[in-house]
Design a protein around this motif. Structure first.
Motif, short mmCIF file in Angstrom:
data_model
loop_
_atom_site.label_atom_id
_atom_site.label_comp_id
_atom_site.label_asym_id
_atom_site.label_seq_id
_atom_site.Cartn_x
_atom_site.Cartn_y
_atom_site.Cartn_z
N ASP A 6 0.84 -1.20 0.00
CA ASP A 6 0.00 0.00 0.00
C ASP A 6 0.88 1.25 0.00
OD1 ASP A 6 -2.80 -1.00 0.27
OD2 ASP A 6 -1.98 -1.92 2.08
N THR A 7 0.52 2.21 -0.85
CA THR A 7 1.21 3.51 -0.87
C THR A 7 0.17 4.60 -1.08
OG1 THR A 7 1.67 3.13 -3.22
CG2 THR A 7 3.47 2.73 -1.69
N VAL A 8 0.49 5.80 -0.62
CA VAL A 8 -0.39 6.95 -0.77
C VAL A 8 0.42 8.07 -1.44
CG1 VAL A 8 -1.89 8.62 0.38
CG2 VAL A 8 -1.63 6.31 1.32
N TYR A 9 -0.19 8.70 -2.46
CA TYR A 9 0.48 9.80 -3.17
C TYR A 9 -0.45 11.01 -3.21
CZ TYR A 9 3.62 6.09 -4.73
OH TYR A 9 4.50 5.04 -4.76
N TYR A 10 0.17 12.18 -3.19
CA TYR A 10 -0.59 13.43 -3.17
C TYR A 10 -0.32 14.18 -4.48
CZ TYR A 10 -0.75 12.03 1.68
OH TYR A 10 -0.95 11.30 2.83
N CYS A 11 -1.37 14.32 -5.28
CA CYS A 11 -1.23 14.84 -6.64
C CYS A 11 -1.86 16.24 -6.75
CB CYS A 11 -1.89 13.90 -7.64
SG CYS A 11 -1.31 12.19 -7.54
N LEU A 12 -1.28 17.06 -7.61
CA LEU A 12 -1.78 18.43 -7.82
C LEU A 12 -2.42 18.62 -9.18
CD1 LEU A 12 1.16 20.50 -6.24
CD2 LEU A 12 -1.10 20.06 -5.27
N SER A 13 -2.40 17.61 -10.01
CA SER A 13 -2.98 17.74 -11.35
C SER A 13 -3.48 16.39 -11.83
CB SER A 13 -1.93 18.27 -12.33
OG SER A 13 -0.91 17.31 -12.54
N GLU A 14 -4.31 16.43 -12.88
CA GLU A 14 -4.82 15.19 -13.45
C GLU A 14 -3.70 14.38 -14.09
OE1 GLU A 14 -8.11 15.62 -16.06
OE2 GLU A 14 -9.40 16.61 -14.58
N ASN A 30 7.95 12.70 -3.38
CA ASN A 30 8.47 13.43 -2.22
C ASN A 30 7.43 14.33 -1.55
OD1 ASN A 30 11.04 12.33 -2.63
ND2 ASN A 30 11.58 13.93 -4.10
N ARG A 31 6.25 14.41 -2.14
CA ARG A 31 5.24 15.34 -1.63
C ARG A 31 4.52 14.77 -0.42
NH1 ARG A 31 2.02 16.62 -6.37
NH2 ARG A 31 3.79 17.93 -6.96
N LYS A 32 4.22 15.62 0.54
CA LYS A 32 3.50 15.22 1.74
C LYS A 32 2.09 15.78 1.73
CE LYS A 32 7.77 15.02 4.45
NZ LYS A 32 8.49 15.54 5.63
N GLN A 33 1.26 15.28 2.65
CA GLN A 33 -0.15 15.67 2.67
C GLN A 33 -0.31 17.17 2.88
OE1 GLN A 33 -2.46 13.63 5.61
NE2 GLN A 33 -4.41 14.15 4.67
N GLU A 34 0.53 17.75 3.73
CA GLU A 34 0.38 19.19 3.99
C GLU A 34 0.73 20.04 2.78
OE1 GLU A 34 4.19 17.72 6.18
OE2 GLU A 34 2.11 17.05 5.84
N ILE A 50 -0.44 19.70 -0.16
CA ILE A 50 -1.57 19.88 -1.06
C ILE A 50 -2.76 20.53 -0.35
CG2 ILE A 50 -0.89 17.88 -2.44
CD1 ILE A 50 -3.30 16.38 -1.20
N ALA A 51 -2.59 20.84 0.93
CA ALA A 51 -3.70 21.40 1.71
C ALA A 51 -4.17 22.72 1.09
CB ALA A 51 -3.26 21.61 3.15
N GLY A 52 -5.46 22.81 0.82
CA GLY A 52 -6.06 24.03 0.31
C GLY A 52 -5.81 24.32 -1.14
#
Length: 606
Positions: free
Chosen positions: A410-418, A435-439, A441-443
């Protein structure tokens, strides 16, 4: 519980002698090693398990009452409808360890349906205090809800009996309870019935438990403990150990482990393993019978459950997984021989698998979704079908072996675009996303959290035939596309929320998350030649073979071309439909050997 012939099992014991002093000595060291390995749970965890089971039992009664009232039963009838849980598996056998799940059976009266189990109980579990995960897989061979309550993982099965109410003292050994049940309920019910029967059929429960703890740990470390992926599950391993206990009723655990590997390596499959004669009964239920049922004749390693109706616990075993297990039995036999002779310690038996170093090519199956609940259901469905992919791969001429790994990652990734979301779904993770963390992408508008689970299949390719020239072609487009079509036929499949991709990759492109910290770097360092068996966890002959099987990782290597098949079956990352790889002939890919290898074209597009 001896048979009428005075012994347990379908044949007389091989030996009724007591173990010799050396076998008793290695049994002591075995138990010491098992404690060092940390396979015994703490008192605190044991108490928490009892608390969780008590809470679950109360919830089942509440669930049955709610459904009963919805069916129009009176308040008093709903209260007396009952509902009960039974444990089975490693917990019931008494060989569970810290963090292991509890196999649990939910038994309900006739007016409570399987649909209620998944639609009503699943929702009630989500509302229960301390529950952190709930995932139902109704389409599985044995329908199941996986949940975690107060840190204790629970696998919950369902059985609907032809009774108006479930009394608290219900004994599941009564064969008449199987009347008018469908096959899925019979399979679920037999989990508990089988475990109870196993415990009655071993001559010494304590010896059985000690030996089984050893075999379970060995199978887990060697990555061959998984029924769903075509290896053996906990019940099958327990029945094998129980059979050895029957053959050596007065032996200690160390001796049982030694005989286990010797006998299992030489077993004449598909001769079945039986703990007692198969019984016929008055009920209209199916009993394992290869003379009568063609599909029973196809079972490669039949291990037959002792409770009526007898079933094959190993119907998932495939040609590839049978070959892998046979090799592991041989390795185990060699190591235990050396343990008894004093050449190595028990820790050698439990050396970690080398799956992610064994092959040069792998398939990565990626299930993903932007919703966690959806992902849990979706990835569970995909995992239950991996075996079907392996079976299809076994028909590819150029493949010698398709080796499924026993668990997903299991892995989780935080994306900013389609574009980033689509790349993650394909398994191609941009460095910025990795390398991106949940914080981060906040807001941010358009941000998406992607949950993924990756499954891996190692590909062993047949050596090039003598005299053959030119490139060979390994076309895996048909099995991979058929697999994707099959999983997308799931009735709850939602194309907008569920992604599936299959890509083949070289060993150097395996993601870091499949390795323990420092493991990859350690494998890349030059190894010193081992001189004695005592210096190595594997016997010298096996060690030499394992060293030649392990691919080296050159410091400089041309970028790996990848090909990925998405849920639409398109070629996604390369414009051509075939790619050239060096063939894998069970030799390390080093500067000295690569020149001697022929090229192998791998086709992976529709």
């Amino acid at each position: 519980m001896a048979s009428t012939n005075g012994y347990l099992g379908v044949t007389p014991p091989i030996s009724t002698s007591e173990s010799n002093p050396r076998e008793k000595e290695v049994t002591v060291t075995l138990l010491e090693e098992l404690r060092r390995q940390g396979i015994f749970e703490s008192e605190e965890e044991a108490k928490m398990r009892e608390i969780v089971l008590g809470r679950l039992a109360a919830l089942i009664k509440k669930f049955v009452k709610r459904v009963s009232l919805a069916r129009g039963l009176s308040e008093s009838a709903a209260n007396s409808a009952g509902g009960k849980i039974y444990t089975f598996g490693s917990y019931r056998l008494g060989v569970h360890g810290p963090g292991t799940d509890i196999d649990t059976l939910c038994v309900v009266p006739r007016h409570v349906t399987r649909e209620d189990f998944f639609n009503v109980l699943e929702g009630m579990l989500r509302e229960m205090e301390g529950v952190t995960e709930v995932s139902g897989v109704p389409e599985a061979f044995v329908p199941i809800i996986k949940t975690e309550i107060s840190g204790i993982p629970i696998d919950l099965l369902f059985a609907q009996l032809s009774l108006a109410a479930i009394p608290d003292d219900l004994d599941l050994r009564d064969d008449n309870l199987l009347k008018n049940l469908d096959e899925r309920c019979v399979r679920s019910l037999n989990g508990s019935r089988v475990i109870n029967e196993i415990l009655r059929l071993v001559p010494n429960v304590d010896v059985f438990r000690d030996a089984l703890r050893c075999i379970k740990l060995w199978a887990q470390r060697r990555a061959i403990y998984s029924n769903v992926n075509g290896f053996l599950g906990g019940v099958a391993w327990a029945m094998l150990v129980a059979r050895i206990c029957q053959l050596y009723p007065n032996a200690v655990a160390g001796a049982i482990v030694s005989r286990f590997f010797i006998i299992m390596h030489r077993w004449s499959w598909p001769q079945p393993v039986l703990l007692k004669p198969i019984e016929d009964g008055p009920l209209q239920v199916r009993v394992w019978n290869p003379r009568l049922y063609p599909q029973d004749r196809n079972h490669r390693m039949p291990i037959i459950t002792p409770a009526y109706p007898s079933m094959c616990a190993t119907h998932n075993v495939m040609a590839s997984t049978q070959q892998i297990m046979t090799e592991e039995f041989k390795r185990g036999s060699e190591i235990v021989d050396q343990v008894i002779s004093g050449e190595v310690q028990w820790s050698a038996l439990f050396a970690k698998h080398d799956f992610f170093f064994r092959y040069r090519f792998y398939l990565q199956v990626i299930a993903s979704s932007p919703d966690l609940d959806t992902q849990n259901k979706w990835s569970g469905t995909v995992e239950s079908k991996i075996r079907q992919l392996v079976m299809r791969l076994e028909f590819v001429d150029a493949l010698k072996l398709a080796h499924p790994f026993i668990k997903g990652f299991d892995t989780v990734y935080y994306c900013l675009s389609e574009d980033e979301t689509r790349a993650v779904a394909r398994g191609e993770i941009p460095e910025a996303v990795a390398n991106r963390k949940q914080e981060d992408i906040a807001g941010k508008e358009g941000a998406t959290t992607m949950y993924t689970k990756s499954f891996f299949v190692g590909l062993s390719i047949k050596p090039k035939e003598a005299g053959a020239t030119g490139p060979r072609k390994l076309d895996i487009s048909y099995p991979t596309n058929e697999f994707i079509k099959m999983v997308r036929l799931w009735e709850k499949y939602d194309e907008s929320q569920m992604n599936i991709a299959v890509r083949h990759i070289k060993h150097t492109a395996l993601p870091d998350f499949v390795f323990d910290k420092g493991e990859r770097e350690a494998a890349a360092r030059p190894k010193k030649r081992s001189r004695t068996a005592k210096e190595s966890p594997a016997p010298s002959a096996k060690r030499s073979r394992m060293e030649s099987d392990t691919p080296a990782r050159p410091d400089s290597e041309s970028p790996l071309k990848r090909s990925t098949i998405s849920s639409q079956g398109r070629q996604l990352s390369t414009p051509d439909s075939s790619m050239s790889f060096a063939s894998m002939t069970e030799h390390p890919h080093t500067a000295q050997t690569s020149d001697a290898m022929d090229s192998l074209a791998v086709a992976a597009s529709a």
